[in-house]
Design a protein around this motif. Structure first.
Motif, mmCIF file in Angstrom:
data_model
loop_
_atom_site.group_PDB
_atom_site.id
_atom_site.type_symbol
_atom_site.label_atom_id
_atom_site.label_comp_id
_atom_site.label_asym_id
_atom_site.label_seq_id
_atom_site.Cartn_x
_atom_site.Cartn_y
_atom_site.Cartn_z
ATOM 1 N N LEU A 21 27.783 -28.216 -12.918
ATOM 2 C CA LEU A 21 28.539 -29.391 -13.348
ATOM 3 C C LEU A 21 28.149 -29.812 -14.764
ATOM 4 O O LEU A 21 28.999 -30.244 -15.553
ATOM 5 C CB LEU A 21 28.307 -30.536 -12.369
ATOM 6 C CG LEU A 21 28.855 -30.323 -10.951
ATOM 7 C CD1 LEU A 21 28.555 -31.519 -10.061
ATOM 8 C CD2 LEU A 21 30.348 -30.049 -10.992
ATOM 9 N N ALA A 22 26.869 -29.698 -15.104
ATOM 10 C CA ALA A 22 26.435 -30.010 -16.469
ATOM 11 C C ALA A 22 27.068 -29.052 -17.471
ATOM 12 O O ALA A 22 27.496 -29.449 -18.561
ATOM 13 C CB ALA A 22 24.914 -29.956 -16.559
ATOM 14 N N LEU A 23 27.129 -27.768 -17.111
ATOM 15 C CA LEU A 23 27.764 -26.783 -17.991
ATOM 16 C C LEU A 23 29.240 -27.105 -18.202
ATOM 17 O O LEU A 23 29.762 -26.997 -19.318
ATOM 18 C CB LEU A 23 27.613 -25.386 -17.398
ATOM 19 C CG LEU A 23 26.240 -24.729 -17.540
ATOM 20 C CD1 LEU A 23 26.162 -23.466 -16.688
ATOM 21 C CD2 LEU A 23 25.960 -24.396 -19.005
ATOM 22 N N VAL A 24 29.923 -27.495 -17.126
ATOM 23 C CA VAL A 24 31.338 -27.848 -17.247
ATOM 24 C C VAL A 24 31.514 -29.019 -18.212
ATOM 25 O O VAL A 24 32.366 -28.985 -19.114
ATOM 26 C CB VAL A 24 31.930 -28.201 -15.864
ATOM 27 C CG1 VAL A 24 33.326 -28.807 -16.022
ATOM 28 C CG2 VAL A 24 31.997 -26.966 -14.984
ATOM 29 N N ALA A 25 30.720 -30.063 -18.047
ATOM 30 C CA ALA A 25 30.822 -31.241 -18.918
ATOM 31 C C ALA A 25 30.582 -30.875 -20.382
ATOM 32 O O ALA A 25 31.310 -31.324 -21.280
ATOM 33 C CB ALA A 25 29.831 -32.313 -18.460
ATOM 34 N N LEU A 26 29.583 -30.040 -20.624
ATOM 35 C CA LEU A 26 29.255 -29.664 -21.995
ATOM 36 C C LEU A 26 30.321 -28.755 -22.602
ATOM 37 O O LEU A 26 30.713 -28.925 -23.767
ATOM 38 C CB LEU A 26 27.887 -28.974 -22.025
ATOM 39 C CG LEU A 26 26.689 -29.889 -21.775
ATOM 40 C CD1 LEU A 26 25.444 -29.073 -21.456
ATOM 41 C CD2 LEU A 26 26.429 -30.773 -22.994
ATOM 42 N N VAL A 31 38.628 -23.628 -16.360
ATOM 43 C CA VAL A 31 38.092 -22.489 -17.119
ATOM 44 C C VAL A 31 36.592 -22.676 -17.366
ATOM 45 O O VAL A 31 35.803 -21.725 -17.255
ATOM 46 C CB VAL A 31 38.844 -22.321 -18.446
ATOM 47 C CG1 VAL A 31 38.165 -21.265 -19.326
ATOM 48 C CG2 VAL A 31 40.292 -21.943 -18.188
ATOM 49 N N ALA A 32 36.190 -23.907 -17.680
ATOM 50 C CA ALA A 32 34.766 -24.182 -17.893
ATOM 51 C C ALA A 32 33.970 -23.913 -16.629
ATOM 52 O O ALA A 32 32.865 -23.348 -16.685
ATOM 53 C CB ALA A 32 34.581 -25.630 -18.339
ATOM 54 N N LEU A 69 32.627 -29.597 -25.817
ATOM 55 C CA LEU A 69 32.309 -28.909 -27.068
ATOM 56 C C LEU A 69 33.216 -27.732 -27.381
ATOM 57 O O LEU A 69 33.140 -27.179 -28.490
ATOM 58 C CB LEU A 69 30.850 -28.414 -27.025
ATOM 59 C CG LEU A 69 29.787 -29.504 -26.846
ATOM 60 C CD1 LEU A 69 28.417 -28.877 -26.641
ATOM 61 C CD2 LEU A 69 29.765 -30.433 -28.041
ATOM 62 N N THR A 70 34.045 -27.319 -26.432
ATOM 63 C CA THR A 70 34.942 -26.183 -26.658
ATOM 64 C C THR A 70 36.349 -26.532 -26.162
ATOM 65 O O THR A 70 36.499 -27.402 -25.300
ATOM 66 C CB THR A 70 34.440 -24.917 -25.928
ATOM 67 O OG1 THR A 70 34.443 -25.151 -24.514
ATOM 68 C CG2 THR A 70 33.039 -24.547 -26.371
ATOM 69 N N PRO A 71 37.369 -25.831 -26.654
ATOM 70 C CA PRO A 71 38.754 -26.126 -26.233
ATOM 71 C C PRO A 71 39.128 -25.431 -24.926
ATOM 72 O O PRO A 71 40.017 -24.581 -24.887
ATOM 73 C CB PRO A 71 39.575 -25.593 -27.406
ATOM 74 C CG PRO A 71 38.774 -24.442 -27.927
ATOM 75 C CD PRO A 71 37.331 -24.848 -27.751
#
Length: 338
Positions: A291-296, A307-308, A300-302
């Motif tokens: 979940l932290a990776l998804v938020a970041l 997809v995140a 920070l990326t389009p």
């Protein structure tokens, strides 16, 4: 000293329950983001890049094992590097199945060393803790580099600010705490013994003298390791190299799914920042890290949430589940040997 391995059935059930809860959370999150889009994104995976990411994780653990090997030699613990690599993978497994992150491997690996070598449990534990502290240096350095690049390019989004402040707090706080624990070791020793005395009165399993002796041995071992600065520099170099290969699987996850915008400089901040979520009460931070990776990544990326999440899941396959399987096999061999 009792050297029996502290793993019981209750612990195993707690670990399995933690994985189950984390899996349910991830399923509901994927449903909210669009399960169909997540599945479609994963279906287009290029397994060649997936293999490259798993290789990167392997190299990371081997390099960290080498850093630990250098520390062990300074501490006077003689063990072959080939044998040590298997032990390090087994310790990684113990860490990765332990809730709240890096809490399970250190006692396990110290136990194995004390059985395989002439070193005491305290000497083994001191070497393990020292190697872990050395691995924190690149953690802070790389996150600072990545954060600096992001700030130079644009202002940091609000979703990532709390993790950035968390990294800053750790970068300052952990070295300060370590330094204070060493500078005021007599005070720390006295505080631990004050906590132990009431326990020692109600059980014969713990004695104040025994704890005091082990604390003294632990600090003596730290002192011996800290004296050889040249060896510590070599160990730190291996630790930095290991961290590069620890962060790269996130970049390779993006390549696996054909997702643009995930560059190597970005992962230097995102990976350490998401690691803070590993402190969630689940094995290896499962659920929290994703979940932290998804938020970041969304900040920070389009990329979309779905997809995140797909990138996060592939990254965790490379960096966590692959290491868990390999480490589990190594743990079986280590326990059988010891």
């Amino acid at each position: 000293m009792d050297r029996s391995l502290p793993v019981d059935r209750a612990t195993v059930w707690k670990i399995l329950a933690g994985f189950a809860v984390a899996g349910i959370v991830l399923y509901f999150v994927a449903s909210q983001f669009g399960l169909g889009e997540v599945v479609d994104t994963l279906a287009g995976a290029d397994f060649r890049w997936l293999a490259v990411g798993c290789l990167s994780t392997t190299l990371c653990l081997v390099l960290w094992g080498k850093a630990w090997h250098v520390v062990l030699r300074v501490a006077g613990i003689d063990v072959s590097f080939r044998k040590l690599v298997g032990t390090y993978f087994a310790a990684t497994f113990a860490n990765y199945v332990t809730p709240l992150g890096q809490a399970g491997g250190e006692p396990f690996i110290a136990y194995v060393l004390s059985r395989d070598t002439e070193a005491s449990y305290e000497e083994s534990l001191a070497s393990v803790v020292t190697a872990d502290l050395l691995n924190l240096l690149p953690f802070f350095s790389f996150s600072a580099i990545g954060l600096s690049v992001l700030l130079a390019q644009s202002s940091l989004p609000g979703a990532a600010q709390s993790l950035a402040w968390g990294l800053l707090a750790m970068a300052v706080g952990v070295p300060v705490l370590v330094g204070l624990a060493w500078r005021y070791r007599e005070t720390v020793r006295g505080g631990v013994l004050r906590l132990v005395r009431p326990v020692a009165r109600i059980t014969s399993r713990v004695s104040t003298d025994g704890v005091a002796r082990r604390i003294d041995e632990l600090y003596d071992s730290f002192g011996r390791i800290a004296q050889d600065r040249r060896a510590l520099v070599v160990a730190v170099a291996f630790a930095y190299a290991g961290w590069v290969f620890f962060a790269l699987p996130l970049y390779f996850a993006g390549r696996t799914l054909g997702v643009p915008g995930i560059d190597p400089l970005l992962v230097l901040f995102v990976v350490p920042a998401s690691t803070l979520a590993g402190l969630t009460p689940s094995p290896g931070g499962t659920g929290g890290v994703e979940l932290a990776l998804v938020a970041l990544l969304v900040a920070l990326t389009p990329v979309s949430n779905a997809v995140a999440l797909s990138v996060a899941l592939v990254y965790r396959v490379m960096s966590y589940w692959f290491a868990l399987v390999v480490g589990g096999l190594a743990a079986v061999g280590v326990v059988a040997r010891s």
